[in-house]
Design a protein around this motif. Structure first.
Motif, PDB file in Angstrom:
ATOM      1  N   THR A  72       0.827  -1.205   0.000  1.00  0.00           N
ATOM      2  CA  THR A  72       0.000   0.000   0.000  1.00  0.00           C
ATOM      3  C   THR A  72       0.862   1.255   0.000  1.00  0.00           C
ATOM      4  OG1 THR A  72      -1.796  -1.122   1.172  1.00  0.00           O
ATOM      5  CG2 THR A  72      -1.772   1.280   1.255  1.00  0.00           C
ATOM      6  N   ARG A  73       1.900   1.255   0.801  1.00  0.00           N
ATOM      7  CA  ARG A  73       2.806   2.406   0.857  1.00  0.00           C
ATOM      8  C   ARG A  73       3.470   2.647  -0.493  1.00  0.00           C
ATOM      9  NH1 ARG A  73       6.066   1.271   6.550  1.00  0.00           N
ATOM     10  NH2 ARG A  73       4.269   1.477   7.968  1.00  0.00           N
ATOM     11  N   ILE A  74       3.874   1.557  -1.132  1.00  0.00           N
ATOM     12  CA  ILE A  74       4.531   1.679  -2.435  1.00  0.00           C
ATOM     13  C   ILE A  74       3.561   2.239  -3.472  1.00  0.00           C
ATOM     14  CG2 ILE A  74       5.567   0.381  -4.355  1.00  0.00           C
ATOM     15  CD1 ILE A  74       6.677  -1.551  -2.211  1.00  0.00           C
ATOM     16  N   ALA A  75       2.333   1.735  -3.466  1.00  0.00           N
ATOM     17  CA  ALA A  75       1.330   2.181  -4.436  1.00  0.00           C
ATOM     18  C   ALA A  75       0.994   3.658  -4.275  1.00  0.00           C
ATOM     19  CB  ALA A  75       0.059   1.342  -4.285  1.00  0.00           C
ATOM     20  N   GLN A  76       1.177   4.196  -3.075  1.00  0.00           N
ATOM     21  CA  GLN A  76       0.821   5.586  -2.801  1.00  0.00           C
ATOM     22  C   GLN A  76       2.002   6.537  -2.855  1.00  0.00           C
ATOM     23  OE1 GLN A  76      -1.033   5.230   1.058  1.00  0.00           O
ATOM     24  NE2 GLN A  76      -2.980   4.469   0.217  1.00  0.00           N
ATOM     25  N   ASN A  77       3.175   6.014  -3.189  1.00  0.00           N
ATOM     26  CA  ASN A  77       4.381   6.839  -3.166  1.00  0.00           C
ATOM     27  C   ASN A  77       5.182   6.611  -4.444  1.00  0.00           C
ATOM     28  OD1 ASN A  77       7.190   7.647  -2.633  1.00  0.00           O
ATOM     29  ND2 ASN A  77       6.498   7.988  -0.530  1.00  0.00           N
ATOM     30  N   ALA A  78       5.277   7.635  -5.280  1.00  0.00           N
ATOM     31  CA  ALA A  78       5.949   7.501  -6.575  1.00  0.00           C
ATOM     32  C   ALA A  78       7.431   7.171  -6.432  1.00  0.00           C
ATOM     33  CB  ALA A  78       5.777   8.786  -7.378  1.00  0.00           C
ATOM     34  N   SER A  79       8.080   7.745  -5.427  1.00  0.00           N
ATOM     35  CA  SER A  79       9.512   7.487  -5.255  1.00  0.00           C
ATOM     36  C   SER A  79       9.766   6.040  -4.842  1.00  0.00           C
ATOM     37  CB  SER A  79      10.110   8.446  -4.224  1.00  0.00           C
ATOM     38  OG  SER A  79       9.529   8.242  -2.948  1.00  0.00           O
ATOM     39  N   LEU A  80       8.866   5.472  -4.029  1.00  0.00           N
ATOM     40  CA  LEU A  80       9.001   4.066  -3.644  1.00  0.00           C
ATOM     41  C   LEU A  80       8.710   3.146  -4.821  1.00  0.00           C
ATOM     42  CD1 LEU A  80       7.372   3.965  -0.083  1.00  0.00           C
ATOM     43  CD2 LEU A  80       9.797   3.704  -0.651  1.00  0.00           C
ATOM     44  N   THR A  81       7.741   3.534  -5.636  1.00  0.00           N
ATOM     45  CA  THR A  81       7.425   2.753  -6.831  1.00  0.00           C
ATOM     46  C   THR A  81       8.642   2.680  -7.753  1.00  0.00           C
ATOM     47  OG1 THR A  81       5.092   3.374  -6.744  1.00  0.00           O
ATOM     48  CG2 THR A  81       5.930   2.589  -8.856  1.00  0.00           C
ATOM     49  N   LYS A  82       9.301   3.828  -7.938  1.00  0.00           N
ATOM     50  CA  LYS A  82      10.505   3.867  -8.779  1.00  0.00           C
ATOM     51  C   LYS A  82      11.632   3.055  -8.146  1.00  0.00           C
ATOM     52  CE  LYS A  82      13.726   6.993 -11.095  1.00  0.00           C
ATOM     53  NZ  LYS A  82      14.923   6.194 -10.703  1.00  0.00           N
ATOM     54  N   ALA A  83      11.785   3.179  -6.834  1.00  0.00           N
ATOM     55  CA  ALA A  83      12.846   2.442  -6.137  1.00  0.00           C
ATOM     56  C   ALA A  83      12.652   0.941  -6.276  1.00  0.00           C
ATOM     57  CB  ALA A  83      12.865   2.835  -4.663  1.00  0.00           C
ATOM     58  N   MET A  84      11.391   0.501  -6.205  1.00  0.00           N
ATOM     59  CA  MET A  84      11.106  -0.928  -6.343  1.00  0.00           C
ATOM     60  C   MET A  84      11.444  -1.404  -7.751  1.00  0.00           C
ATOM     61  SD  MET A  84       7.587  -2.929  -5.411  1.00  0.00           S
ATOM     62  CE  MET A  84       7.586  -4.698  -5.135  1.00  0.00           C
ATOM     63  N   HIS A  85      11.035  -0.636  -8.750  1.00  0.00           N
ATOM     64  CA  HIS A  85      11.345  -1.002 -10.135  1.00  0.00           C
ATOM     65  C   HIS A  85      12.855  -1.028 -10.353  1.00  0.00           C
ATOM     66  CE1 HIS A  85      12.107  -0.124 -14.432  1.00  0.00           C
ATOM     67  NE2 HIS A  85      11.134  -0.998 -14.606  1.00  0.00           N
TER      68      HIS A  85
ATOM     69  N   ILE B  33       9.945  -7.657 -13.433  1.00  0.00           N
ATOM     70  CA  ILE B  33      10.403  -6.280 -13.269  1.00  0.00           C
ATOM     71  C   ILE B  33       9.231  -5.317 -13.102  1.00  0.00           C
ATOM     72  CG2 ILE B  33      11.516  -4.357 -14.500  1.00  0.00           C
ATOM     73  CD1 ILE B  33      13.554  -6.277 -15.548  1.00  0.00           C
ATOM     74  N   GLN B  34       8.094  -5.657 -13.675  1.00  0.00           N
ATOM     75  CA  GLN B  34       6.925  -4.787 -13.597  1.00  0.00           C
ATOM     76  C   GLN B  34       6.146  -4.965 -12.295  1.00  0.00           C
ATOM     77  OE1 GLN B  34       7.528  -6.772 -16.373  1.00  0.00           O
ATOM     78  NE2 GLN B  34       8.506  -5.060 -17.457  1.00  0.00           N
ATOM     79  N   SER B  35       6.474  -5.984 -11.516  1.00  0.00           N
ATOM     80  CA  SER B  35       5.693  -6.294 -10.323  1.00  0.00           C
ATOM     81  C   SER B  35       5.817  -5.215  -9.257  1.00  0.00           C
ATOM     82  CB  SER B  35       6.140  -7.632  -9.732  1.00  0.00           C
ATOM     83  OG  SER B  35       5.473  -7.894  -8.515  1.00  0.00           O
TER      84      SER B  35
ATOM     85  N   GLU C  51      20.344   2.326  -1.045  1.00  0.00           N
ATOM     86  CA  GLU C  51      19.783   2.112  -2.377  1.00  0.00           C
ATOM     87  C   GLU C  51      18.541   1.218  -2.325  1.00  0.00           C
ATOM     88  OE1 GLU C  51      22.621   0.915  -5.360  1.00  0.00           O
ATOM     89  OE2 GLU C  51      24.257   1.897  -4.291  1.00  0.00           O
ATOM     90  N   SER C  52      18.145   0.806  -1.126  1.00  0.00           N
ATOM     91  CA  SER C  52      17.004  -0.096  -0.983  1.00  0.00           C
ATOM     92  C   SER C  52      15.969   0.471  -0.010  1.00  0.00           C
ATOM     93  CB  SER C  52      17.476  -1.471  -0.497  1.00  0.00           C
ATOM     94  OG  SER C  52      16.388  -2.374  -0.370  1.00  0.00           O
ATOM     95  N   PRO C  53      15.258   1.537  -0.377  1.00  0.00           N
ATOM     96  CA  PRO C  53      14.247   2.110   0.520  1.00  0.00           C
ATOM     97  C   PRO C  53      13.096   1.159   0.815  1.00  0.00           C
ATOM     98  CG  PRO C  53      14.138   3.129  -1.656  1.00  0.00           C
ATOM     99  CD  PRO C  53      15.396   2.317  -1.622  1.00  0.00           C
ATOM    100  N   VAL C  54      12.807   0.244  -0.106  1.00  0.00           N
ATOM    101  CA  VAL C  54      11.753  -0.744   0.161  1.00  0.00           C
ATOM    102  C   VAL C  54      12.209  -1.688   1.269  1.00  0.00           C
ATOM    103  CG1 VAL C  54      10.367  -2.614  -0.793  1.00  0.00           C
ATOM    104  CG2 VAL C  54      10.852  -0.597  -2.191  1.00  0.00           C
TER     105      VAL C  54
END
Length: 259
Positions: free
Chosen positions: A117-130, A174-176, A195-198
């Motif tokens: 949920t946090r990742i889905a609501q945060n663009a920077s986390l989404t990018k970090a995960m990718h 990679i898209q997950s 380099e791993s905020p997630v």
């Protein structure tokens, strides 16, 4: 493990890690081993066996990191295709029994959904995960030769091999945007840190619950084999239908190749 250091009291885990690091050769090179990784030794693989109660993973261990206050590796970088021939989709294995047990509890309590949920609501986390998925895919590719690619294709088919080579953290696509395995993300954090905020979200939650990432006074008993490792959860129950479908697809691809 480090008998000549036992008489030294170091209050800061960071200082201890730096001190022990002087005794080990940092083996990282871009695209080969993770940052902060060190070449695995026979002592490390023996520790891995004691930590997990499993011999198989030790044969795939390529490097290790996240040294605890007792001097034991907490996470290992795994060879995607070790000499045993077993394919590893995930290239990080968290082995510290203290951390594995703590993360088990997080997953059982639904913390994966919190992270998603946090990742889905945060663009920077989404990018970090990718970006993390891309990094893991690149590290995997760097550890494999053309001959390895052919072996993988023969085992899991063209489609499976393509997905394998492009897989990210914990073997995810990679898209997950599904973290899938908190253990793998914490392991990623122990290697790549900032380099791993997630992965840091997992680490921060453990700290909030009073779990120290550098070990406690008694946890080394697992790593010395004085007490047996905790019984691992049977995660295969979540993979049964997926594995059946994968095997069916492999048989079909093999049949098509033979025609």
């Amino acid at each position: 493990r480090h008998p000549k250091f036992r008489f030294i009291m170091v209050n800061s885990p960071v200082l201890l890690i730096l001190f022990l690091g002087l005794q080990r050769t940092i083996a990282w090179s871009r695209g080969t081993l993770f940052p902060n990784a060190v070449q695995v030794t026979s002592t490390d693989t023996e520790t891995l066996i004691k930590q997990t109660g499993q011999v198989g993973p030790s044969e795939a261990a390529k490097a290790c990191g996240g040294m605890c206050q007792h001097g034991y590796a907490q996470v290992f970088q795994m060879n995607p295709l070790p000499s045993s021939g077993r394919i590893n989709s995930g290239i990080i294995k968290l082995t510290c029994p203290l951390l594995v047990h703590a993360v088990d509890a997080l997953e059982d309590e639904g913390f994966m959904e919190v992270v998603n949920t946090r990742i889905a609501q945060n663009a920077s986390l989404t990018k970090a995960m990718h970006d993390a998925h891309v990094e893991h895919a690149e590290y995997r590719k760097s550890m494999l030769t053309e001959s390895d690619h052919d072996k993988i294709k023969s085992k899991i088919g063209e489609r499976g091999a393509k997905a394998f080579m492009q897989a990210g953290v914990a073997g995810s696509s990679i898209q997950s945007m599904d973290v899938k395995c908190l253990h793998a993300w914490l392991g990623d954090y122990l290697f790549r840190r900032s380099e791993s905020p997630v992965g840091k979200m997992v680490a921060d939650e453990l700290k909030r619950r009073g779990i120290t990432l550098h070990g406690d006074i008694a946890c080394s008993l697992f790593c010395t084999g004085k007490i047996p490792p905790p019984t691992p959860r049977n995660k295969q129950r979540h993979k049964t239908s997926k594995e059946i479908a994968r095997r069916k697809r492999r048989r079909m691809e093999a049949k098509l190749r033979s025609n």
